[in-house]
Design a protein around this motif. Structure first.
Motif, PDB file in Angstrom:
ATOM      1  N   THR A 189       0.612  -1.117  -0.306  1.00  0.00           N
ATOM      2  CA  THR A 189      -0.120   0.119  -0.003  1.00  0.00           C
ATOM      3  C   THR A 189       1.165   1.568  -0.290  1.00  0.00           C
ATOM      4  O   THR A 189       0.637   2.164  -0.165  1.00  0.00           O
ATOM      5  N   GLU A 241       0.452   4.576  -3.021  1.00  0.00           N
ATOM      6  CA  GLU A 241       0.452   5.812  -2.106  1.00  0.00           C
ATOM      7  C   GLU A 241       1.095   6.619  -2.608  1.00  0.00           C
ATOM      8  O   GLU A 241       1.463   7.225  -3.766  1.00  0.00           O
ATOM      9  N   GLU A 301      -4.258   5.344   2.768  1.00  0.00           N
ATOM     10  CA  GLU A 301      -2.058   5.624   3.592  1.00  0.00           C
ATOM     11  C   GLU A 301      -1.635   4.111   3.948  1.00  0.00           C
ATOM     12  O   GLU A 301      -2.527   3.171   3.959  1.00  0.00           O
TER      13      GLU A 301
END
Length: 376
Positions: free
Chosen positions: A201, A205, A215
């Motif tokens: 992630t 991001e 986030e």
């Protein structure tokens, strides 16, 4: 204590031999620097005894099996165990005092750093030691298709449920000549608290231009209506393998025969490799939240346009205390970690898991840090 640990291998060997196995019937110490001194040190290191347990990142599981085997072969009276419960679970066990070290693909949060001060019996708190550098693979199961090119915006939209079929134009336009079926996409994600999720992630991001609306986090979330959570790396790989049209993410060493994605870096599509993973680490600074100069916690810069680097890479750490309240525990932890960071240990994990060996200067830095770890 730092002065003691730096004073020479003879005193260190003496403490280990007295507290762990009593290496000699003689009470006389050989002179520092002599061949007899070096031999005594070697003997003392082979007389370690006890049980060392760790827990944490499942990405390290194959490497950990190799490290355990190598270390136990050299130290037959030591048993090393490791529970691949995931980074979050490993940190939780470490902070609770259940294990003396944790494996983690992500960094301690501020409140976890604070908790580690009490857990580690001294103001030094906890330290991150990078031990395992490995690419994260985007894996998929699509009959007749072994590899695909995808940019991070497309990957983000797939994993958040905005792209739901394999023949979507966003995928097809990057894969001319590949026959893509109209099969529904099933998103497979880590349901446990996972450092691999945090790295994945974080990549989305940093690089997707806002297409990933969350986030970076160990707890994966998605709006995809057709999605399945799986607990641990093995479960993710098994679920993707058994589900036609599935896509997921896992440590690249576990990709097996599944299809994999080459991700766009600059103007090129880059397939994962240990060498490309190591290149992204070399270009990244230490985190500004690091706990002093002995805390080797990296802030990975995934925005590179250098096509020799693979930005979807995880650095997996062993989290240890800067001080232990028991000399035997300190000796077991530091001896094991020195083996893991050594050329021999890194070669073992590269063979077993396809990881990128640590640079020699980083390995030497880790060894020097381990020499400073004290017993209360």
């Amino acid at each position: 204590m730092k002065a003691f640990t730096r004073s020479g291998v003879v005193l260190t060997a003496a403490v280990l031999s007295l507290s762990l196995a009593a290496c000699s019937a003689s009470n006389e110490e050989p002179p520092a620097g002599s061949s007899e001194s070096a031999a005594s040190t070697s003997e003392a290191m082979t007389e370690l005894a006890g049980n060392l347990q760790g827990a944490g990142a499942s990405s390290q599981e194959s490497a950990m099996d190799a490290w355990r085997a190598g270390f136990q072969s050299a130290n037959p009276d030591v048993t090393v165990g490791y529970d691949p419960v995931g980074s979050g679970g490993g940190i939780e066990q470490f902070l609770a005092g259940a294990v003396p070290f944790a494996g983690s693909d992500g960094l301690l949060a501020e409140e976890e750093y604070t908790a580690a001060i009490e857990r580690c019996d001294g103001d030094g708190g906890a330290l991150h030691l990078p031990m395992y550098i490995s690419p994260v693979a985007v894996i998929f199961n699509l009959e007749g298709v072994g590899s695909l090119n995808l940019d991070s915006e497309t990957i983000a939209k797939i994993f958040n449920g905005e792209i739901t079929k394999w023949d979507d134009d966003a995928i097809a336009s990057q894969n001319e000549g590949v026959e893509l079926p109209s099969t529904n996409i099933t998103v497979v994600f880590r349901s446990d608290s996972s450092g691999t999720s945090e790295n994945f992630t974080d990549y989305l991001e940093q690089t997707s231009g806002g297409a990933w609306p969350y986030e970076a986090t160990k707890e994966f979330s998605t709006e995809a209506s057709q999605s399945v959570g799986a607990d641990g790396t093995s479960a993710v790989v098994d679920t993707v393998t058994s589900t036609d049209g599935a896509i997921g993410y896992a440590d690249a060493s576990r990709a097996g025969d599944l299809g994999t994605v080459a991700i766009k870096v600059g103007e090129e599509y880059v397939a994962f490799s240990p060498e490309a993973a190591a290149n992204i680490i070399a270009a990244s600074p230490l985190s500004d939240t690091a706990n002093g100069e002995n805390d080797l916690a990296y802030a990975i810069d995934r925005t590179t346009t250098d096509s020799t680097a693979y930005p979807l890479t995880l650095v997996s750490y062993h989290i240890v205390c800067a001080q232990y309240d028991d000399e035997t525990e300190r000796a077991l932890v530091t001896s094991f970690e020195k083996y893991v960071a050594s050329e021999e240990g890194q070669a073992a994990s590269a063979e077993a898991a396809g990881s990128a060996p640590l640079p020699a200067d980083l390995s030497a830095q880790i060894t020097a840090i381990l020499d400073e770890i004290a017993a209360a």
